[in-house]
Design an enzyme around this catalytic site. Structure first.
Site, PDB file in Angstrom:
ATOM      1  N   HIS A 141       0.854  -1.183   0.000  1.00 51.25           N
ATOM      2  CA  HIS A 141       0.000   0.000   0.000  1.00 51.25           C
ATOM      3  C   HIS A 141       0.892   1.236   0.000  1.00 51.25           C
ATOM      4  O   HIS A 141       1.729   1.406   0.894  1.00 51.25           O
ATOM      5  CB  HIS A 141      -0.907   0.005   1.230  1.00 51.25           C
ATOM      6  CG  HIS A 141      -1.735   1.247   1.356  1.00 51.25           C
ATOM      7  ND1 HIS A 141      -2.717   1.576   0.451  1.00 51.25           N
ATOM      8  CD2 HIS A 141      -1.703   2.249   2.266  1.00 51.25           C
ATOM      9  CE1 HIS A 141      -3.278   2.719   0.807  1.00 51.25           C
ATOM     10  NE2 HIS A 141      -2.675   3.151   1.903  1.00 51.25           N
ATOM     11  N   LYS A 162      -0.719  10.854   1.002  1.00 49.10           N
ATOM     12  CA  LYS A 162       0.220  10.326   0.003  1.00 49.10           C
ATOM     13  C   LYS A 162      -0.186  10.758  -1.410  1.00 49.10           C
ATOM     14  O   LYS A 162       0.639  11.220  -2.196  1.00 49.10           O
ATOM     15  CB  LYS A 162       0.293   8.791   0.089  1.00 49.10           C
ATOM     16  CG  LYS A 162       0.797   8.268   1.421  1.00 49.10           C
ATOM     17  CD  LYS A 162       0.915   6.752   1.422  1.00 49.10           C
ATOM     18  CE  LYS A 162      -0.416   6.038   1.293  1.00 49.10           C
ATOM     19  NZ  LYS A 162      -1.326   6.301   2.437  1.00 49.10           N
ATOM     20  N   ARG A 245      17.563  15.002  12.443  1.00 46.88           N
ATOM     21  CA  ARG A 245      17.792  16.366  11.944  1.00 46.88           C
ATOM     22  C   ARG A 245      19.095  16.485  11.170  1.00 46.88           C
ATOM     23  O   ARG A 245      19.288  17.440  10.430  1.00 46.88           O
ATOM     24  CB  ARG A 245      17.789  17.358  13.119  1.00 46.88           C
ATOM     25  CG  ARG A 245      16.458  17.359  13.870  1.00 46.88           C
ATOM     26  CD  ARG A 245      16.486  18.295  15.056  1.00 46.88           C
ATOM     27  NE  ARG A 245      16.598  19.695  14.639  1.00 46.88           N
ATOM     28  CZ  ARG A 245      16.671  20.716  15.496  1.00 46.88           C
ATOM     29  NH1 ARG A 245      16.667  20.486  16.799  1.00 46.88           N
ATOM     30  NH2 ARG A 245      16.770  21.950  15.054  1.00 46.88           N
TER      31      ARG A 245
END
Length: 304
Positions: A141, A162, A245
């Site tokens: 999916h 999405k 990050r």
């Protein structure tokens, strides 16, 4: 490995550029990676014969049959085609079709095909084709996109955005491979994704409905298949959760036994996901060429 795959004859011939001499049952059932040149069988030796393989006739097989008496030739061809599960017979080099072969094919329904390619080139094409068709596969999916040449599989819970993100990427010049359902095949050491035939080019946008990307944005907006090089999972932003990050935390998604680099991208109002995914694609390319911005920054900082 897939146990077998049945393909309409016209699609099989279209994929490989083959001429249909006799359509027979009208389909080809593939269940073996291998291709056989049936020299031993035409000589009368059928022990260990694997009739699930495509049979290829080249000059050697053709001339051998011609040298046999008509009675023996008919008997050998009849015995060969008595194996009803032969997917098809392909004649290389534009060879003429022997009368006995076509007559027996009419009785058994075995398709007879032909090409002008030399036998070795034909067999190489068949090996490559069978490798793709019968490769291990799974259905996932998600949305598969070609972003700046990088195959990116977008995953995440239903309703995370999405398709909307993919729509924005298409508007920015990138290409859709599959929406909602992605068929993934492991071909050698790569993962190739495509869309189920029935929903190819279609996309569902909540509140709008079903749209056809090819008709709306043109053939340059779609791609039939793409290697999956990067997985980006979209998830709702969780306050207090530590997100990567610096790009130093390396995650992978295991698909059919192969590890694919994965990023988890938090979603919240104000974040432009399409730009983030574009940057991820370009950064992936730079890293694959040996450049890592985080490592350069760390090097500069330590060097001061």
């Amino acid at each position: 490995m897939n146990e077998q795959e049945t393909i309409l004859l016209e699609n099989f011939c279209g994929d490989l550029g083959l001429e249909i001499v006799f359509a027979g049952r009208g389909r080809v059932t593939l269940s073996s990676y291998s291709v056989t040149r049936p020299g031993l069988q035409l000589a009368g030796f059928f022990k260990y014969f694997d009739s699930s393989r495509i049979l290829v006739f080249g000059n050697s097989e053709y001339e051998f049959l011609r040298d046999l008496s008509q009675e023996v030739r008919s008997e050998r061809i009849k015995t060969l085609l008595s194996y009803r599960d032969i997917p098809c017979i392909i004649l290389a080099r534009d060879l003429p079709v022997l009368h006995e072969l076509i007559e027996e094919a009419r009785l058994t329904g075995c398709p007879i095909l032909r090409t002008d390619r030399v036998t070795t080139a034909l067999m190489n094409d068949l090996f490559f084709y069978l490798n793709k068709k019968l490769a291990p596969s799974t259905t996932m999916h998600g949305v598969l996109m070609d972003v700046s040449g990088v195959g990116i599989l977008l995953t995440g819970h239903s309703g995370i955005g999405k398709s909307e993100t993919a729509m924005e990427l298409i508007k920015r010049g990138h290409r859709l491979v599959a929406d909602d359902s992605v068929i993934v095949k492991r071909v050698s050491e790569t993962l190739v994704g495509t869309s189920p035939e029935t929903i190819r080019y279609f996309m569902e946008l909540r509140g709008i409905g079903i749209i056809n990307i090819k008709n709306m944005y043109g053939s340059g907006s779609i791609l039939n298949e793409k290697e999956i090089e990067l997985v980006i999972e979209l998830e709702n932003w969780v306050e207090g959760k530590e997100y990567d990050r610096l790009g130093e935390g390396t995650l992978y998604e295991n698909i059919l036994g192969l590890k694919v680099l994965k990023h988890v991208v938090p979603v919240k109002p104000g974040r432009n996901l399409s730009i983030i995914i574009e940057v991820a694609a370009r950064n992936f390319r730079l890293k694959s060429m040996g450049y890592d911005a985080a490592q350069e920054l760390i090097g500069r900082t330590i060097g001061r």
